[in-house]
Design a protein around this motif. Structure first.
Motif, PDB file in Angstrom:
ATOM      1  N   LEU A 151      45.668  54.228  43.273  1.00 16.74           N
ATOM      2  CA  LEU A 151      45.949  53.306  44.370  1.00 16.74           C
ATOM      3  C   LEU A 151      47.436  53.192  44.693  1.00 16.74           C
ATOM      4  CD1 LEU A 151      43.482  50.532  43.190  1.00 16.74           C
ATOM      5  CD2 LEU A 151      43.099  52.208  45.007  1.00 16.74           C
ATOM      6  N   LEU A 305      37.883  48.416  46.535  1.00 17.97           N
ATOM      7  CA  LEU A 305      38.684  49.638  46.372  1.00 17.97           C
ATOM      8  C   LEU A 305      39.070  50.210  47.728  1.00 17.97           C
ATOM      9  CD1 LEU A 305      36.990  51.534  43.394  1.00 17.97           C
ATOM     10  CD2 LEU A 305      38.803  49.828  43.356  1.00 17.97           C
ATOM     11  N   VAL A 309      43.165  50.826  49.848  1.00 23.43           N
ATOM     12  CA  VAL A 309      43.777  52.017  50.449  1.00 23.43           C
ATOM     13  C   VAL A 309      43.964  51.862  51.952  1.00 23.43           C
ATOM     14  CG1 VAL A 309      42.977  53.572  48.647  1.00 23.43           C
ATOM     15  CG2 VAL A 309      41.554  53.236  50.676  1.00 23.43           C
ATOM     16  N   GLN A 314      48.266  49.109  51.175  1.00 23.37           N
ATOM     17  CA  GLN A 314      49.229  50.081  50.700  1.00 23.37           C
ATOM     18  C   GLN A 314      50.660  49.621  50.973  1.00 23.37           C
ATOM     19  OE1 GLN A 314      48.707  53.616  49.223  1.00 23.37           O
ATOM     20  NE2 GLN A 314      47.240  52.119  48.462  1.00 23.37           N
TER      21      GLN A 314
END
Length: 369
Positions: A151, A305, A309, A314
């Motif tokens: 990640l 999850l 991203v 991010q």
């Protein structure tokens, strides 16, 4: 103060959700280990009950308060609350194993690919199929079978004292064993997973015999016995205890961005050098996560999850903890950008995870304590 208890409450834990999105912390004992529990949630008396779509139980070894922003952004987007249990990675892996089928954990999150490999080998993760994850994360930064996903990235670089070292003297990790660095190398203990993974990557590049010779040469050049974390190595370089050190990039950026003038002064005395740019590239490690095998909320776990991203998440990794994104076209923090661009070693963390047992033996034989 009103308290909302989630329907899937962790054993022996009280999870508090505050209207203001504040954080509740309480130290408790589990299996003889002290752990911190952090609950992040959103509750408003005016919000309809239907907006509360569930709870995600996250076991995390990332001890960064800045990650709270990640969890809050997920809750805001999905309505799913995040119950956070924090401890060291190995403690969490053992806890999930001991809880067995009754484990409330949905996601295991940690730093270092070596620990993700351990979690996979311990049988606590399940494979995940997600087009979002596989299209966003390069193959070199995720498990080949989908058990875990990188990640964020951090490079293990050479930090040098600007007044003592000409960066033109630096080249590779291998060259740190040269006589010119006798009594000048600083690094934390080999019990640290970051160094274990670096040795595991060296094993992949050179094999056991050459890697052990390198480890012995590195130890022979130590300025002092290993002590402290990466920040301690940077400070020691700035203070002249040694001339160079092996550290992760985000530790340098933290000092650069500190509000403490003394820490800023430390950062100003050191430079960052990316090793092995003419061959395989600089060793890069990851933070990553996987869905726990016994998760009762797999759909929410995968959604979590996938959220991590997104460009939004991010950017939080990059801005708040000074890490490199795994997704392309996401801006890094200016402090990190000041280090320059670099070629990274494309080795999958699964490889240095597999090499970890041998890396430990080599470090021990070399006297790297």
């Amino acid at each position: 103060m009103a308290v909302d208890r989630p329907s899937c409450q962790l054993p022996d834990e009280k999870i508090y959700h505050y209207r203001t999105m504040s954080i509740s912390r309480r130290i408790f004992l589990a299996s003889g280990t002290a752990m911190a529990v952090v609950a992040v949630g959103e509750l408003s008396k005016k919000a309809p009950v239907a907006a509360q779509t569930g709870t995600l139980n996250l076991y995390s070894a990332r001890h960064y308060d800045t990650d709270n922003e990640l969890y809050q952004s997920f809750t805001k987007k999905t309505g799913i609350k995040v119950n956070l249990v924090e401890a060291d990675a190995d403690q969490l892996i053992e806890r999930i194993r001991s809880e067995g089928a009754n484990s409330p954990a949905d996601v295991f999150l940690t730093v270092d690919g070596g620990r993700l490999w351990r979690a996979k080998q311990a049988g606590i993760l399940q494979p995940v199929s997600s087009k979002v994850l596989t299209s966003s994360i390069p193959a070199s930064l995720r498990d080949p079978q989908g058990f875990w996903f990188g990640l964020s990235r951090r490079a293990r670089v050479i930090v040098y004292n600007k007044s003592k070292v000409n960066p033109a003297q630096l080249s590779t990790y291998e060259a740190l064993t040269e006589p010119r660095w006798k009594g000048k190398v600083l690094v934390r203990s080999s019990t640290n997973i970051y160094n274990q993974s670096l040795v595991g990557a060296m094993l992949a590049a050179h094999g056991a015999q050459k890697t052990e010779a390198w480890a012995r040469g590195l130890v022979a050049n130590f300025a002092r016995p290993p002590e402290g974390n990466d920040t301690a190595q940077i400070k020691a370089v700035a203070d002249g205890v040694g001339d160079i050190a092996l550290v992760n990039t985000y530790y340098v950026a933290r000092l650069m961005k500190s509000k403490d003038p003394a820490e800023k002064a430390i950062a100003a005395k050191v430079g960052v050098f990316f090793p092995n740019q003419r061959d395989r590239g600089t060793h890069v490690n990851i933070s990553g996560a996987g869905v726990v095998k016994t998760s009762r909320n797999k759909a929410a776990a995968i959604k979590f999850l996938e959220h991590l991203v997104t460009p939004e998440a991010q950017q939080i990794f990059a801005r708040s903890n000074y890490e490199y994104p795994v997704v392309s076209n996401v801006a890094i923090d200016p402090a990190v950008a000041s280090f320059g661009t670099f070629k990274s070693d494309p080795l999958n963390p699964d490889v240095y995870g597999k090499n970890n047992p041998e890396a430990l033996k080599i470090s021990d034989r070399a006297g790297w304590k």
